[in-house]
Motif scaffolding. Structure first.
Motif, mmCIF file in Angstrom:
data_model
loop_
_atom_site.group_PDB
_atom_site.id
_atom_site.type_symbol
_atom_site.label_atom_id
_atom_site.label_comp_id
_atom_site.label_asym_id
_atom_site.label_seq_id
_atom_site.Cartn_x
_atom_site.Cartn_y
_atom_site.Cartn_z
ATOM 1 N N ASP A 3 -11.283 -19.028 -59.886
ATOM 2 C CA ASP A 3 -12.800 -18.480 -59.691
ATOM 3 C C ASP A 3 -12.205 -16.671 -59.591
ATOM 4 O O ASP A 3 -11.621 -16.476 -58.788
ATOM 5 C CB ASP A 3 -13.181 -19.005 -58.183
ATOM 6 C CG ASP A 3 -14.648 -18.234 -58.036
ATOM 7 O OD1 ASP A 3 -14.959 -17.449 -58.939
ATOM 8 O OD2 ASP A 3 -15.209 -18.610 -57.134
ATOM 9 N N GLY A 6 -15.883 -15.398 -56.640
ATOM 10 C CA GLY A 6 -16.338 -16.065 -55.560
ATOM 11 C C GLY A 6 -16.277 -15.059 -54.415
ATOM 12 O O GLY A 6 -15.037 -14.138 -54.363
ATOM 13 N N ASP A 99 -20.472 -24.053 -55.767
ATOM 14 C CA ASP A 99 -20.151 -22.849 -55.665
ATOM 15 C C ASP A 99 -21.415 -21.788 -55.809
ATOM 16 O O ASP A 99 -21.565 -20.794 -55.001
ATOM 17 C CB ASP A 99 -19.027 -22.273 -56.519
ATOM 18 C CG ASP A 99 -17.598 -23.117 -55.951
ATOM 19 O OD1 ASP A 99 -17.391 -23.646 -54.740
ATOM 20 O OD2 ASP A 99 -16.753 -22.742 -56.970
#
Length: 302
Positions: A3, A6, A99
């Motif tokens: 990621d 994030g 997420d």
């Protein structure tokens, strides 16, 4: 999948740990006391005792908000990832959906609830440190009229000083009832750390060698943790009393809901698309039952 976008969200994690199920009606209504009963007092002998009834309570009313995240899979992807790879694809899509939902959740957490036609979660801007400047009312209570429901709010703080924190902390506290967490940005947290640098001490290790660390891993003010949240609004410092700030959720009427309030629907075939679609749903609201025990510093700079 690594990621790259994030963000850390410690405040949401704390609120989820103390989330409560709301099953008392169509929306949360929190009884609040705004004055003491003036009846009663000293008397002598056969004095006539007052039995008049007084209004000392009202109800703060909050609207349940809804947040969702779609889970979309095309059948060609499922065909290309046959066998055991289908499970991997499903896990990947589910994690990405979680997420993305968390990102929406955290963004709305640091808001005033007026976004998307007032469908967004009523976040900290309205719940903590709102004296009527951010929104005219909170919990259906008009703050200009009922000042006992106001939060503590200081704008245009400028360069951070310890006295700024002390003044706001004192405004929020009553005896031992005080903020339990202070949330700010990484920039403001670094500014606070700089104020504490003269207190840094270096200690020798047992080996006899000296080690030095120019920073502090954990910060606090008057024993209360001070943390940085990457979703926190620029230049803001929230003084939060978690005794009164709660996250409430409601159960989905059809599908099972977990202990944090999230519902995952089964995947279904769309009518006019070659794929499968599901959803993650959340019904709930952020509620502060005693805003005067929380506060916000705004426009804080290093």
């Amino acid at each position: 999948i690594e990621d790259q976008i994030g963000k850390d969200h410690p405040l949401l994690g704390r609120l989820r740990d103390i989330i409560k199920l709301w099953n008392g009606g169509t929306s949360p209504e929190i009884p609040v006391k705004y004055r003491h009963n003036s009846q009663g007092g000293s008397y002598s002998g056969l004095d006539v005792l007052s039995t008049g009834q007084e209004q000392t309570r009202t109800r703060a009313k909050f609207t349940i908000k809804q947040i969702y995240q779609p889970i979309v899979l095309s059948n060609i992807e499922l065909a290309q990832n046959g066998g055991e790879k289908i499970a991997d694809l499903m896990d990947t899509e589910m994690e990405e959906a979680k997420d993305s939902l968390t990102d929406k959740f955290c963004t709305q957490l640091f808001s005033d609830g007026t976004g998307n036609g007032s469908k967004d979660l009523t976040g900290l801007h309205a719940a903590c440190g709102n004296d009527g400047t951010v929104t005219a009312s909170y919990g259906d209570i008009v703050l200009a009229t009922y000042t006992w429901f106001k939060g503590n709010y200081t704008a245009s703080v400028g360069s951070l000083m310890l006295s700024d924190l002390a003044t706001m902390f004192d405004s929020c506290k009553s005896g031992q009832d005080s903020p339990s967490i202070i949330v700010t940005t990484e920039i403001v947290m670094s500014a606070y750390e700089a104020l504490l640098q003269p207190q840094v001490r270096f200690q020798g290790e047992a080996s006899g060698y000296n080690s030095g660390d120019g920073g502090m891993k954990a910060l606090s003010f008057r024993g209360v943790p001070l943390i940085a949240d990457e979703y926190c609004t620029s230049g803001s410092m929230f003084f939060i009393n978690e005794k009164y700030l709660k996250m409430y959720y409601m159960k989905h009427p059809k599908f099972s809901t977990d202990a944090k309030g999230f519902t995952v629907t089964p995947l279904r075939d769309p009518v006019n698309q070659d794929g499968q679609v599901g959803f993650i749903f959340w019904y709930g609201q952020l509620v502060n039952s005693n805003p005067r025990r929380s506060g916000r510093l705004l426009d804080v700079t290093a």
